[in-house]
Design a protein around this motif. Sequence first.
Motif, PDB file in Angstrom:
ATOM      1  N   LYS A  49       0.848  -1.197   0.000  1.00 54.70           N
ATOM      2  CA  LYS A  49       0.000   0.000   0.000  1.00 54.70           C
ATOM      3  C   LYS A  49       0.880   1.242   0.000  1.00 54.70           C
ATOM      4  O   LYS A  49       2.009   1.225   0.496  1.00 54.70           O
ATOM      5  CB  LYS A  49      -0.916   0.022   1.235  1.00 54.70           C
ATOM      6  CG  LYS A  49      -1.910  -1.109   1.283  1.00 54.70           C
ATOM      7  CD  LYS A  49      -2.978  -0.952   0.217  1.00 54.70           C
ATOM      8  CE  LYS A  49      -4.021  -2.057   0.311  1.00 54.70           C
ATOM      9  NZ  LYS A  49      -5.060  -1.893  -0.702  1.00 54.70           N
ATOM     10  N   ARG A 109      -3.587   3.545   0.149  1.00 53.79           N
ATOM     11  CA  ARG A 109      -4.100   3.186   1.478  1.00 53.79           C
ATOM     12  C   ARG A 109      -5.557   3.581   1.645  1.00 53.79           C
ATOM     13  O   ARG A 109      -6.344   2.880   2.261  1.00 53.79           O
ATOM     14  CB  ARG A 109      -3.221   3.858   2.532  1.00 53.79           C
ATOM     15  CG  ARG A 109      -3.614   3.587   3.960  1.00 53.79           C
ATOM     16  CD  ARG A 109      -2.984   2.316   4.475  1.00 53.79           C
ATOM     17  NE  ARG A 109      -3.456   1.956   5.789  1.00 53.79           N
ATOM     18  CZ  ARG A 109      -2.752   2.043   6.898  1.00 53.79           C
ATOM     19  NH1 ARG A 109      -1.504   2.475   6.862  1.00 53.79           N
ATOM     20  NH2 ARG A 109      -3.263   1.673   8.044  1.00 53.79           N
ATOM     21  N   SER A 110      -5.913   4.742   1.087  1.00 51.35           N
ATOM     22  CA  SER A 110      -7.302   5.198   1.126  1.00 51.35           C
ATOM     23  C   SER A 110      -7.505   6.234   0.025  1.00 51.35           C
ATOM     24  O   SER A 110      -6.537   6.752  -0.536  1.00 51.35           O
ATOM     25  CB  SER A 110      -7.639   5.815   2.492  1.00 51.35           C
ATOM     26  OG  SER A 110      -7.213   7.164   2.556  1.00 51.35           O
ATOM     27  N   PRO A 111      -8.764   6.578  -0.261  1.00 53.03           N
ATOM     28  CA  PRO A 111      -9.023   7.625  -1.258  1.00 53.03           C
ATOM     29  C   PRO A 111      -8.530   9.000  -0.807  1.00 53.03           C
ATOM     30  O   PRO A 111      -8.412   9.922  -1.612  1.00 53.03           O
ATOM     31  CB  PRO A 111     -10.544   7.606  -1.440  1.00 53.03           C
ATOM     32  CG  PRO A 111     -11.086   6.819  -0.306  1.00 53.03           C
ATOM     33  CD  PRO A 111     -10.001   5.966   0.234  1.00 53.03           C
ATOM     34  N   GLY A 113      -4.015   3.160  -8.051  1.00 57.17           N
ATOM     35  CA  GLY A 113      -5.369   2.651  -7.835  1.00 57.17           C
ATOM     36  C   GLY A 113      -5.591   2.024  -6.475  1.00 57.17           C
ATOM     37  O   GLY A 113      -5.456   2.675  -5.439  1.00 57.17           O
ATOM     38  N   SER A 114      -5.905   0.739  -6.458  1.00 56.40           N
ATOM     39  CA  SER A 114      -6.252   0.050  -5.216  1.00 56.40           C
ATOM     40  C   SER A 114      -5.056  -0.137  -4.283  1.00 56.40           C
ATOM     41  O   SER A 114      -5.233  -0.566  -3.142  1.00 56.40           O
ATOM     42  CB  SER A 114      -6.888  -1.310  -5.516  1.00 56.40           C
ATOM     43  OG  SER A 114      -5.941  -2.153  -6.159  1.00 56.40           O
ATOM     44  N   GLN A 115      -3.856   0.186  -4.756  1.00 52.09           N
ATOM     45  CA  GLN A 115      -2.690   0.100  -3.876  1.00 52.09           C
ATOM     46  C   GLN A 115      -2.585   1.310  -2.950  1.00 52.09           C
ATOM     47  O   GLN A 115      -1.743   1.319  -2.052  1.00 52.09           O
ATOM     48  CB  GLN A 115      -1.399  -0.031  -4.686  1.00 52.09           C
ATOM     49  CG  GLN A 115      -1.207  -1.408  -5.302  1.00 52.09           C
ATOM     50  CD  GLN A 115       0.173  -1.525  -5.904  1.00 52.09           C
ATOM     51  OE1 GLN A 115       0.448  -0.931  -6.941  1.00 52.09           O
ATOM     52  NE2 GLN A 115       1.031  -2.269  -5.242  1.00 52.09           N
ATOM     53  N   ASN A 159       0.902   5.561   0.814  1.00 48.37           N
ATOM     54  CA  ASN A 159       0.234   6.594   1.599  1.00 48.37           C
ATOM     55  C   ASN A 159       1.177   7.779   1.753  1.00 48.37           C
ATOM     56  O   ASN A 159       2.376   7.667   1.516  1.00 48.37           O
ATOM     57  CB  ASN A 159      -0.121   6.034   2.981  1.00 48.37           C
ATOM     58  CG  ASN A 159      -1.153   6.848   3.728  1.00 48.37           C
ATOM     59  OD1 ASN A 159      -1.753   7.771   3.200  1.00 48.37           O
ATOM     60  ND2 ASN A 159      -1.366   6.491   4.986  1.00 48.37           N
TER      61      ASN A 159
END
Length: 157
Positions: free
Chosen positions: A33, A123-125, A119-121, A35
């Motif tokens: 992830k 941590r959050s939007p 994308g989905s990697q 961030n």
Amino acid sequence: MTERYKPNTTVACVIYSQGKFLLVEECIDGAVKFNQPAGHLEANESIINGCAREIVEETGLELTPQALVGIYQFRASANLAFVRYTFCIELTKQQHAKPRDNAITDTHWLSLAEIIALGSQLRSPLVVKSIEDFLQQADKNLLPQHTPLSLFNVDYF
């Protein structure tokens, strides 16, 4: 009586230099992830000091937040929610970051397009949202500008 809502208080920092943003890479439940340098506020710690501590732990860089980008409320799941204070730092040149926290596996200077491509990697939007807010505020022709740290009352810490 309903159970009291107790979101986690977190701090994060958008670190920007020469068109790129500094992200940290970590492995969470076996998945990579990305961030901003971020983490939970600790007991007896001001929000600004908590952000500076997380920057040092996750990047090895001793930097002080310069301004507030925004305060975000985020629900990760039915039982997990956050109030995230996101700050920013603008550097004149990119600095080499070396994490001190073993949970951080690497750091990367990436463009917004490269970050969105993760994308989905992410941590959050909130990773992309806070960068977009930072860029909008940095545009000198738009209001509001970054919020000064004087907004925070730290007299009792």
